[in-house]
Design a protein around this motif. Structure first.
Motif, PDB file in Angstrom:
ATOM      1  N   LEU A 258       0.835  -1.282   0.065  1.00 44.20           N
ATOM      2  CA  LEU A 258      -0.121   0.074  -0.154  1.00 44.20           C
ATOM      3  C   LEU A 258       0.806   1.217   0.141  1.00 44.20           C
ATOM      4  O   LEU A 258       0.364   2.384  -0.524  1.00 44.20           O
ATOM      5  CB  LEU A 258      -0.828   0.068   1.415  1.00 44.20           C
ATOM      6  CG  LEU A 258      -1.915   1.108   1.323  1.00 44.20           C
ATOM      7  CD1 LEU A 258      -2.896   1.048   0.186  1.00 44.20           C
ATOM      8  CD2 LEU A 258      -2.721   0.979   2.699  1.00 44.20           C
ATOM      9  N   ASP A 259       2.124   1.262   0.431  1.00 42.79           N
ATOM     10  CA  ASP A 259       2.720   2.527   0.618  1.00 42.79           C
ATOM     11  C   ASP A 259       3.135   2.801  -0.910  1.00 42.79           C
ATOM     12  O   ASP A 259       4.135   3.481  -1.032  1.00 42.79           O
ATOM     13  CB  ASP A 259       3.804   2.393   1.475  1.00 42.79           C
ATOM     14  CG  ASP A 259       5.265   1.213   1.323  1.00 42.79           C
ATOM     15  OD1 ASP A 259       4.873   0.597   0.218  1.00 42.79           O
ATOM     16  OD2 ASP A 259       5.898   1.122   2.120  1.00 42.79           O
ATOM     17  N   ARG A 260       3.197   1.926  -1.963  1.00 45.01           N
ATOM     18  CA  ARG A 260       3.661   2.453  -3.095  1.00 45.01           C
ATOM     19  C   ARG A 260       2.200   2.841  -4.055  1.00 45.01           C
ATOM     20  O   ARG A 260       2.395   2.911  -5.226  1.00 45.01           O
ATOM     21  CB  ARG A 260       3.936   0.991  -4.115  1.00 45.01           C
ATOM     22  CG  ARG A 260       5.458   0.959  -3.876  1.00 45.01           C
ATOM     23  CD  ARG A 260       6.110   0.074  -5.042  1.00 45.01           C
ATOM     24  NE  ARG A 260       6.171  -1.065  -4.532  1.00 45.01           N
ATOM     25  CZ  ARG A 260       6.324  -2.223  -5.251  1.00 45.01           C
ATOM     26  NH1 ARG A 260       6.056  -1.976  -6.679  1.00 45.01           N
ATOM     27  NH2 ARG A 260       6.396  -3.432  -4.775  1.00 45.01           N
ATOM     28  N   ALA A 261       1.394   3.384  -3.214  1.00 44.96           N
ATOM     29  CA  ALA A 261       0.116   4.052  -3.745  1.00 44.96           C
ATOM     30  C   ALA A 261       0.040   5.355  -3.356  1.00 44.96           C
ATOM     31  O   ALA A 261       0.401   5.846  -2.350  1.00 44.96           O
ATOM     32  CB  ALA A 261      -1.115   3.136  -3.514  1.00 44.96           C
ATOM     33  N   SER A 262      -0.512   6.319  -4.210  1.00 38.32           N
ATOM     34  CA  SER A 262      -0.803   7.848  -4.014  1.00 38.32           C
ATOM     35  C   SER A 262      -2.129   7.517  -3.321  1.00 38.32           C
ATOM     36  O   SER A 262      -3.250   7.353  -4.076  1.00 38.32           O
ATOM     37  CB  SER A 262      -0.654   8.613  -5.240  1.00 38.32           C
ATOM     38  OG  SER A 262      -0.950   9.858  -4.705  1.00 38.32           O
ATOM     39  N   ILE A 263      -2.424   8.296  -2.137  1.00 38.16           N
ATOM     40  CA  ILE A 263      -3.674   8.217  -1.707  1.00 38.16           C
ATOM     41  C   ILE A 263      -3.961   9.933  -1.187  1.00 38.16           C
ATOM     42  O   ILE A 263      -3.235  10.254  -0.393  1.00 38.16           O
ATOM     43  CB  ILE A 263      -3.636   7.296  -0.264  1.00 38.16           C
ATOM     44  CG1 ILE A 263      -3.099   5.902  -0.514  1.00 38.16           C
ATOM     45  CG2 ILE A 263      -5.147   7.335   0.472  1.00 38.16           C
ATOM     46  CD1 ILE A 263      -3.928   5.057  -1.239  1.00 38.16           C
ATOM     47  N   VAL A 264      -5.141  10.106  -1.837  1.00 38.43           N
ATOM     48  CA  VAL A 264      -5.725  11.532  -1.249  1.00 38.43           C
ATOM     49  C   VAL A 264      -7.071  11.406  -0.525  1.00 38.43           C
ATOM     50  O   VAL A 264      -7.600  12.415  -0.368  1.00 38.43           O
ATOM     51  CB  VAL A 264      -5.403  12.721  -2.350  1.00 38.43           C
ATOM     52  CG1 VAL A 264      -4.128  12.843  -2.877  1.00 38.43           C
ATOM     53  CG2 VAL A 264      -6.466  12.086  -3.534  1.00 38.43           C
ATOM     54  N   LEU A 265      -7.592  10.339  -0.510  1.00 37.97           N
ATOM     55  CA  LEU A 265      -9.195  10.305  -0.445  1.00 37.97           C
ATOM     56  C   LEU A 265      -9.368  10.893   1.325  1.00 37.97           C
ATOM     57  O   LEU A 265     -10.496  11.054   1.547  1.00 37.97           O
ATOM     58  CB  LEU A 265      -9.524   8.784  -0.625  1.00 37.97           C
ATOM     59  CG  LEU A 265      -9.086   7.540   0.236  1.00 37.97           C
ATOM     60  CD1 LEU A 265      -9.859   7.582   1.612  1.00 37.97           C
ATOM     61  CD2 LEU A 265      -9.461   6.461  -0.644  1.00 37.97           C
ATOM     62  N   ASP A 266      -8.323  10.922   1.868  1.00 39.62           N
ATOM     63  CA  ASP A 266      -8.782  11.265   3.387  1.00 39.62           C
ATOM     64  C   ASP A 266      -9.272  12.471   3.497  1.00 39.62           C
ATOM     65  O   ASP A 266      -9.992  13.017   4.195  1.00 39.62           O
ATOM     66  CB  ASP A 266      -7.435  10.914   4.377  1.00 39.62           C
ATOM     67  CG  ASP A 266      -6.210  11.614   3.692  1.00 39.62           C
ATOM     68  OD1 ASP A 266      -5.964  11.328   2.440  1.00 39.62           O
ATOM     69  OD2 ASP A 266      -5.416  12.040   4.157  1.00 39.62           O
ATOM     70  N   SER A 267      -8.761  13.222   2.488  1.00 40.24           N
ATOM     71  CA  SER A 267      -9.206  14.970   2.377  1.00 40.24           C
ATOM     72  C   SER A 267     -10.047  15.237   1.330  1.00 40.24           C
ATOM     73  O   SER A 267     -10.459  16.390   1.319  1.00 40.24           O
ATOM     74  CB  SER A 267      -7.668  15.740   2.313  1.00 40.24           C
ATOM     75  OG  SER A 267      -7.106  15.488   1.089  1.00 40.24           O
ATOM     76  N   THR A 268     -10.105  14.339   0.333  1.00 41.62           N
ATOM     77  CA  THR A 268     -11.162  14.687  -0.674  1.00 41.62           C
ATOM     78  C   THR A 268     -12.489  13.591  -0.749  1.00 41.62           C
ATOM     79  O   THR A 268     -13.271  14.184  -1.537  1.00 41.62           O
ATOM     80  CB  THR A 268     -10.445  14.487  -2.298  1.00 41.62           C
ATOM     81  OG1 THR A 268      -9.944  12.928  -2.323  1.00 41.62           O
ATOM     82  CG2 THR A 268      -9.121  15.161  -2.139  1.00 41.62           C
ATOM     83  N   GLY A 269     -12.272  12.655  -0.080  1.00 41.85           N
ATOM     84  CA  GLY A 269     -13.283  11.697  -0.340  1.00 41.85           C
ATOM     85  C   GLY A 269     -13.486  11.165  -1.682  1.00 41.85           C
ATOM     86  O   GLY A 269     -12.261  11.210  -2.441  1.00 41.85           O
TER      87      GLY A 269
END
Ligand code: ACO
Length: 329
Positions: A258-269
């Motif tokens: 998972l640390d090889r993924a870009s994640i923004v959903l915590d702040s954008t949904g």
């Protein structure tokens, strides 16, 4: 399975931009609107807040202008504007036409609706147009899901938000960045997630979850096979941002941490068509992507649709110029 022809004229991403409306709705705000709580939403989805407000054309113009500025491309030279959206401002015309006028472009402009896979569909489409002779394309993904979300329904109201992400794609000498791709749709699963015209999103959450994990992994695998690469070769996955557990389970299937993924959903949904370009821009802005690295874009959504692309990041590859065109025989 489609293969990117090696002789095709390729393209590279030369600029990117994003837009999020100012108004933020936190999980705590939702507690007064429906029977839910912040801890449950964070644990079951990974989402803490989402942005609401704005229009699809307005957010698209903002992200598109930022991408044009970033690339340094003269807007007058853009050949085509493709807007991926599942929430156009009007039924007719395409919101791309409104965005074109706002940005002062003289080019073809059209919308693509493939739900949350839309931006990856649009990116693949844009590469096809460049292979056919286009030179500079603005590819935007935007959704204003607050207009089709019932924020009193805890089944859907916790998930969705608004946003926009855009890239400028320019013709390059040689094969360009995209090494392989996959576009998928399983129309038989349409009833798992839909909104009638004028209605709100209706969803069988567990069914969408179950199918999404499989669809993402299958589509990503097909794109990697078409590119001739394996999971270990991928430096960064840029996935659709629906639920951290969906991303984690599908990456597990692929054997990618998972640390090889870009994640923004915590702040954008979940911003549907905007989520992959928002996650791409975030990774680029944080310098998480180095020249020569392999990226895997992977989206899934209503339809149920899926789309993936493997891209070798090479922003400094030589651009196509008329001089580099092969002589006509
Ligand atoms: N707040 C608090 N409790 C809740 C909520 C909520 N919002 N929703 C459900 N619960 C409760 C349920 O009542 C249930 O309680 P029980 O065990 O006492 O019966 C429990 O939590 C578990 O409910 P589930 O429905 O099993 O919850 P699940 O873990 O499946 O999570 C969710 C629900 C988040 C919707 C998940 O199924 C999901 O993410 N599905 C995929 C949705 C998705 O990605 N949609 C977008 C697709 S992309 C596009 O094209 C737009």
């Amino acid at each position: 399975m489609p293969r990117t022809p090696t002789a095709a004229r390729g393209a590279i991403i030369t600029g990117w931009g994003t837009a999020l409306p100012d108004k933020v709705v936190t999980n705590v705000d939702l507690e007064s609107m429906m029977d839910t709580n912040d801890a449950w939403i964070r644990e079951r989805t990974g989402i803490t807040q989402r942005h609401v407000g704005g229009t699809t054309a307005g957010l698209s113009a903002e992200a598109g202008r930022a991408a044009l500025d970033h690339s340094g491309v003269d807007p007058a030279t853009i050949d085509t504007l493709i807007l991926a959206t599942t929430t156009p401002d009007r039924t007719v015309p395409a919101s791309a036409s409104t965005v074109q006028e706002a940005l002062g472009l003289s080019c073809g402009a059209f919308d693509v609706n493939a739900a949350c896979s839309g931006w990856v569909y649009a990116l693949v489409t844009a590469h096809g147009l460049i292979a056919m002779g286009a030179e500079k394309i603005l590819v935007i993904g935007t959704d204003t899901l607050d207009r089709i979300t019932d924020y009193t329904d805890r089944n859907t109201g916790i998930l969705f938000g608004n946003g926009s992400g855009a890239v400028v794609l320019e013709a390059a000498e040689g094969a360009g960045q995209m090494l392989g791709w996959d576009l998928d749709s399983v129309g038989a699963a349409e009833s798992a997630l839909f909104a009638e015209v004028g209605g709100v999103l209706e969803m069988e959450g567990r069914e969408v979850f179950r199918r999404a994990v499989r669809l993402m992994a299958d589509s990503a695998t097909k794109a990697m096979e078409s590119a001739g690469v394996v999971a270990d070769d991928i430096s960064l996955v840029v996935p659709h941002q629906a639920n951290i557990r969906i991303i984690s389970a599908s990456l597990d299937r692929l054997g990618i941490p998972l640390d090889r993924a870009s994640i923004v959903l915590d702040s954008t949904g979940n911003t549907s068509s905007a989520s992959v370009p928002l996650a791409l821009a975030d990774a680029l802005d944080k310098n998480r992507i180095a020249d020569g690295e392999l990226l895997l874009f992977v989206g899934f959504g209503a339809g149920m649709s899926a789309a993936s692309a493997v891209v070798r990041w090479s922003p400094d590859a030589p651009l196509f110029t008329a001089r580099s065109a092969p002589e006509a025989s």
